[in-house]
Write an enzyme that holds these catalytic residues in place. Structure first.
Site, PDB file in Angstrom:
ATOM      1  N   SER A 179       0.845  -1.194   0.000  1.00 59.59           N
ATOM      2  CA  SER A 179       0.000   0.000   0.000  1.00 59.59           C
ATOM      3  C   SER A 179       0.889   1.256   0.000  1.00 59.59           C
ATOM      4  O   SER A 179       1.762   1.374  -0.864  1.00 59.59           O
ATOM      5  CB  SER A 179      -0.935  -0.057   1.215  1.00 59.59           C
ATOM      6  OG  SER A 179      -2.003   0.843   1.068  1.00 59.59           O
ATOM      7  N   ASP A 224      -9.069  -6.764  -4.049  1.00 58.62           N
ATOM      8  CA  ASP A 224      -8.698  -5.460  -3.496  1.00 58.62           C
ATOM      9  C   ASP A 224      -9.463  -4.372  -4.236  1.00 58.62           C
ATOM     10  O   ASP A 224      -9.278  -4.190  -5.432  1.00 58.62           O
ATOM     11  CB  ASP A 224      -7.181  -5.260  -3.664  1.00 58.62           C
ATOM     12  CG  ASP A 224      -6.681  -3.950  -3.053  1.00 58.62           C
ATOM     13  OD1 ASP A 224      -7.503  -3.119  -2.604  1.00 58.62           O
ATOM     14  OD2 ASP A 224      -5.454  -3.769  -3.027  1.00 58.62           O
ATOM     15  N   HIS A 262      -7.926  -5.541   0.178  1.00 63.65           N
ATOM     16  CA  HIS A 262      -6.651  -4.829   0.274  1.00 63.65           C
ATOM     17  C   HIS A 262      -5.756  -5.409   1.370  1.00 63.65           C
ATOM     18  O   HIS A 262      -4.540  -5.499   1.209  1.00 63.65           O
ATOM     19  CB  HIS A 262      -6.948  -3.350   0.540  1.00 63.65           C
ATOM     20  CG  HIS A 262      -5.752  -2.458   0.502  1.00 63.65           C
ATOM     21  ND1 HIS A 262      -4.980  -2.293  -0.631  1.00 63.65           N
ATOM     22  CD2 HIS A 262      -5.191  -1.667   1.454  1.00 63.65           C
ATOM     23  CE1 HIS A 262      -4.002  -1.437  -0.375  1.00 63.65           C
ATOM     24  NE2 HIS A 262      -4.109  -1.050   0.876  1.00 63.65           N
TER      25      HIS A 262
END
Lengths: 366, 366
Positions: free
Chosen positions: B152, B314, B347
């Site tokens: 991320s 995600d 995610h």
């Protein structure tokens, strides 16, 4: 064509001698309902179409209140020559129970205390919304509807109506709706409620008496919800990474999409009430009519025809919600069809005119 | 195997004689960095792997601080025999600039005033995160990394590093990352910041001095963000419409998913800081390295190999973000590959072990 100048009527449907008995057992009186009508009821009283609005809608669906540039929220659908053709149909559009636009809700005055009900307002269900609207129908001298139509929460209410009183609706149009919220749907609602409830200006629901408004909490709730009403693609096309200024980075509003959300929040403040938001989202959370195995059979027990519409970019109630809903109806033998409309606007497509959408509705109602 | 008991080190990397000059021109001193290391640096100093954490991460990636049942956030990836094999690699994991877990950030004490910087902390960029971590690398006596890996925001930082100092990273692993946030991504961040900034306990960022904490705002921010970290499917499987009780409907927490979000918010309160949340989300919003057409060429100018990983469920940074990122690198001639991993966790998959994920990382680093 637009229906032109219209006005909102109000009628008291329940009073202390005849209170509304809610599905949870509590009673409520008075219950006043705000509504608008467009077109003319025919002599047979069989040309009425009932419009059920979404979470933050109101009775003002079509025409205008003096400024033709500010029409009702479904004006593109209702009017002479439009799918809900007012040359032919008598269209009824009320504000729902728990609302804040003329119909009794948690911010209405509790006759027992002389101040707002606040969090003392009883919880109510989708069936209670239907009860109130059925009473309105009786008041208007109508026994059976040519059709009922609603988007999102409105579509869910129409579905409940076909279960509670299957003989009253000839055609049911459920747009961008669902027969039950997913865990993610409930989660988003929970965050919105937390934002409102934790705003110190909420004052346990007595903000009106305190002269405050939980504006910050309601803004956050609306901004977040609005993201779920539009598609990722739409936001990209409309705003992308465009900025308001070309100065250096800053913490305050800078990207166009931030400015857009702030504008959404501020115009929402002017027209909506935090308590209504709490109660109506909760109605949606608990809505799960087919948990009762007899429900679908009831909906199929008369000759109601169902049109279930979804939009391919809707991620609030994606197409699989509509597919499931239609399968549940079809399994019980209801006359039903599902159509997915291509549209890049997301959940809010039901308020717009993506190609094929209005045509399908017009065809189905004709 | 776990690396076992570890401790967090702290080092002052910039002081008043040698302040950090931020990309926006402002200077900052002192800059202290908290970091952990696992494994042993070899004599050639060429076996180091740098770990960059995500938005709300910290330096404690592996091992434990006394309670083996509470390991670091990437403990499943780092340790003897694990993909970041500490029998072979020297793994470095710092808290990032602007953080709240030992590295200087907006809640650190401003030496000029003796109280927290608060909103007076200068805005900083992804390159500034990289500058601080490059300084840490020098402090540890390392010129070039065998690899850098991040998920991320951490992956975005690794990407920036390969642009700012392409000769310093042998292999770059970008997991569930993006080369630019979409309008929807920015919109979610904007709502989170609005929730924090409109909490009266935020006190213009001087909440520590006031003895308060913007707990309500930070809770709403976290609850909303958490929904975006997990897939719709995961929430359905884990919670569905299950309720905490079987009593009548109520306004307060009732569905399991609500209880789960409330728990997420409360544990987040205990470990994270509202000002860090504001500043670090803003770093992500403005991140757009390939807006400079020379950036990809710089990343490709040395022999860095890129592994770009995404997860099919995600929806925070969907696979198309990784595809675009990889195409931008490949167009400039960088040695790169993209792999989409099947995982139902959304995610947050980057913190878990969906089949194929760790295997790919291990292979790539070997």
């Amino acid at each position: 064509m637009s229906v032109g100048l219209v006005s909102t009527e109000r009628v008291v449907l329940h009073d202390e001698d005849d209170p509304l008995v809610l599905s949870g057992g509590a009673t409520l009186a008075p219950v006043e309902v705000a509504y608008e009508t467009y077109g003319t009821l025919n002599e047979a009283h069989d040309n009425a179409i009932f419009v059920c609005h979404a979470l933050t809608g109101d009775a003002h669906a079509a025409g205008h209140h003096g400024d033709p540039a500010r029409p009702g929220w479904w004006d593109n659908l209702i009017g002479p020559g439009r799918p809900l053709d007012t040359d032919r149909f008598f269209v009824i559009s009320p504000n729902l129970l728990g609302g804040c636009q003329g119909t009794t809700g948690p911010s209405s005055t509790d006759p027992a205390t002389g101040r707002a009900y606040g969090t003392g307002f009883p919880l109510f269900s989708m069936s209670d919304l239907v009860s109130v609207h059925r009473r309105l129908l009786r008041h208007l001298g109508i026994d059976r509807l040519h059709a009922a139509i609603g988007g999102s929460l409105g579509g869910m209410q129409v579905l409940q109506w076909t279960i509670d009183a299957p003989d009253e609706i000839g055609r049911a149009v459920l747009v961008a709706a669902s027969s039950l919220l997913s865990a993610q749907n409930i989660a988003f609602s929970a965050v919105a409620r937390t934002a409102i409830l934790s705003d110190p200006d909420f004052r346990d629901g007595q903000y009106a008496a305190a002269g405050t408004r939980p504006a910050a909490g309601l803004s956050v709730a609306r901004m977040m919800a609005h993201i779920t009403y539009v598609s990722e693609q739409l936001l990209d096309e409309k705003f992308g990474r465009d900025r308001v200024s070309d100065g250096p980075p800053r913490m305050g509003t800078d990207f166009q999409v931030e400015s857009y959300l702030a504008h959404q929040a501020s115009s929402f403040q002017a027209r909506f009430d935090a308590l209504s938001y709490l109660y109506l989202t909760r109605v949606m959370d608990y809505f799960d009519p087919f948990a009762d195995p007899r429900a679908a059979a009831r909906a199929a027990s008369y000759d109601t025809r169902f049109l279930v519409l979804s939009f391919d970019s809707d991620w609030r109630f994606p197409t699989h919600h509509s597919v499931r809903l239609r399968e549940q109806l079809a399994a019980a033998g209801a006359i039903s069809e599902h159509v997915e409309i291509a549209s890049s606007w997301g959940h809010d497509s039901f308020l717009l005119k993506p190609p094929g959408y209005h045509e399908r509705v017009a065809q189905f109602l004709a």
